[in-house]
Design a protein around this motif. Sequence first.
Motif: not given
Length: 989
Positions: A601, A625, A627
């Motif tokens: 990130e 994203y 994850s």
Amino acid sequence: MKQIKLCMMLFVVALAYNCKTENKTDLAYAVKTQEDTNGLSYETVADDPTGLRLYTLENGLKVYLSKNTDEPKIQTYIAVRAGSNYDPKESTGLAHYLEHMVFKGTDEIGTTDWEKEKAYLDKISELYEQHRAESDPEKKKELYKKIDDLSLEASNTSIANEYDKMVGSLGATGTNAYTWFEQTVYVNKIPANELEKWLTLESERFSQLVLRLFHTELEAVFEEFNRGQDNDYRKRYAAMLDGLFPNHPYGQQTTIGVGEHLKNPSMVDIHNYFDKYYVPNNMAMVLVGDFDFDETIKEVNDAFGNFERKEVVHPTLPKEEPITSPIVKEVFGPTAETISIAFRTDATGTKEEKMVTMCDMILANGTAGLIDLNLNQQQLVQNAGCSPTFLKEYGYHVFSGTPKEGQSLDEVKLLLLGEIEKLKKGEFDEWMMDAVINDLKLNQTRRYENNSALADMYVDAFIKQLDWKNRVTFLEDLRKIKKQEVVDFANEFYKDNYVVTYKRQGEDSTIVKVENPGITPVNLNREQSSSYITNFNAMNSKPLKPKFIDYKEEIKETKMDNDIKVSYIKNDQNDLFNMNIIFDMGSDNDKKLGLAAGYLEYLGTNKYSAEELKKEFYKLGVNYYVSAGAETTYVGLSGIKENLPKGLELLEHLWNNAVPNKEAYDKYVESIVKDRKDTKTEKGSVLYSGLMNYGKYGENSRLRNIFKVSELEGINPAELVDIVKDMKNYEQRIFYYGKDIDAAVTALNANHVVADQLNTYPEAMAYAEKETGGNVYFVDFDMVQSEMLFLAKGEPFKVENMAASTLFNTYFGSGLSSIVFQEIRESKSLAYSAWSNYSTANKKDDSNYVMAYIGTQANKMPQAVDAMMDLMTNMPEAEEQFQAAKESTLKKLAAERITKSNIFWNYERLKKLGIDNDNREDIYNTVKNMTMEDLRNFFNENIKGENYNVMVIGNKKDVDLKALSKLGNVQEMDIDYLFNYEQPEDIKM
């Protein structure tokens, strides 16, 4: 993602997000008045993507109707313009307490002998007036004892929860209500074929107020009051409002009310409030779902058209003087320190609403706002953001932040104010304004798919008396705003006119202690029925047949050129897409994988800085994203389908070319350590994460298998980048939900390049569930309430138990009409919240669990424990309640539709249980033939006699540890030990 902000925006920006990007003329949004086949007139707004029909019945009742046939359900709201703003000054909390009492029934619902019961209720009302006027504490106790005695007598003719039983029998879900400043709203989601019965029930419910079982419900409100005292966020929020609104009820009358007023209620005041505000011309019905417009409004008119219109005059509320210098507030509590800076705004529907909305999104949109990039991305604070709220008479724009370790709240304050200064100086790219509107459009498109979210918008418009056309055109109005206008507004608006609220760690001296009044349990009479419910149950609705999924038919498959499988489901609703690259490995396979995913990130590439990357994604209107969970890792991308190729190209560029950054990693580690410290201050984390994991696994759990700080500091950040890059070399599969699968596969072939031979996954670490029983794990925590979890390990997962457990949970432990809720809260007033369930495992080789929960005052804990343990040992059998639970379960299953991308994710969940079909069909058919004897057998085999580990969090000064010792060996647990954190002195920063 800035999910909290988007939720707030739901109420702020009720816009036509499916419109094209070019400006439209006012004619495009013309308001039309038409008549339906019943001769009833309604308004529509041209080009309104929600398709709203707004009716006004002759008695003034507003009816908002919007059609959505995705599922055979209707989201229902009944809204009243009556909230805490209009509470009498001597009866604060009244509107909220009235909300509770509207569930208690009428002279028809919830009674076996109304005349006899009414005589008791009248006497109880008189005693409350005497109790309120009495100043002598001992005499007040005597009066309360009389109230308690009469309440027991009155309960002999009352029937608890008849409303809940009836609405449950419809198959309703989400039955609830809420009160705020200007509104009280009653909520149900019902199967579409039950609309007529629901309208019949609600027309009776709102025809009359009966304050039965009053003092037991008052105790539940006290429990809610205490929960608020344990919520540091609420305390900070209340202090902020007090500063912003020193005269207006927004700041001076909390929804829950003042403790002293709750102790001295007036049934007379509550009746007067109901009679004044609960009238049709002050109410609205909102229905969003699967129905026929003309048939529905006729049914609504038949049910509510005879309600009598009355003149309603809301009180004129005080006006506030401008704030000319900073106002400082402080609150104390156990949670992590935070700060907020709040500016008072004009109300919703004003020009200021539009300007603040634009400023807010430029400052923080979750991706590329000034605060996002300059503070969060650069890790200058632990976290920061801002969000506006617009109410009927005023509003507020709140900036909030949490400090890093060693950082003061004032330092965070200066950083937040610094970003506002950048806005005032115009230090933002002009393209940001178009991107902001596209972002709002994207998120609103998603929300229009949700009936509840759309219904919320209509409620908001009604309560604030907003013209729906102006809500529809809001986006076009934002699009007209120029950068210089934003800069000029910011310089005029954001000055020293704010309230700063410091949430500090420390003991709260304002806590109000509430004594246990010693209520005598009232009679529930669950085997009895009013004539109303008997007639109601005899009403027939059109049958609604369940619809089950053929997963193998619904989930299509194709392949990339490199043979990677792509599962897909077509999106027929809009142009949005969602793509997930799925790796069936996670931190169980590689402990560093989750760490690496979070680190990505904060990284840039050989071409873009981290901040530039965020801007590029935001320009495209695409979110990404990475994850890593315990067992699965996802690399996801979502947005508008036209931008999928460019978004995927940008994501793959980051994936392939991320550059390690030692400074960013050091700050990342500091952030992890601070998160650990803050987690220890959150009672919910301690109970549901720390204690619950220890109760299940003991010392060997995922929660405790973490890197020590010294280990984190010793990791080479380049290793983490390599782990992320190397993921591409492992087996993987892809799921796509969108309109154009061919274009998606083409984009994947062009951008998602992987190794010719993919690696198999590393072996995963296993965590064994331990046997439960004989242990009480206690954490001493600074709080008013106490909370308890009971946990018993059951048998390994059995698919044949799923039907019985589904019905058992409905009957016994879940919902307002369940056995547990009735006994613990309704009859004995021992808790605000109490539930129990048979929890199904997530994987076929794992165990099921029996669980129960009590949230109560510490001085009621021994009684509450005894009550819960008795229920878990001896299940009360009520045939009528069983039949209602059975009918509710069947109707919920019949109305349930698994659609869109949920089809894939549900199938993923079922496969982990070893199920490859829609097992709801087996559940439905099994429940249909179940009897009370079947449920009794299930209880005796799976619930009765279980051995529990009991997890307790509360203030040691108040909790009766001796009473807890009856449940097992009491062990006081250290929070650091539960989470396997190091003691603060062991951490070198």
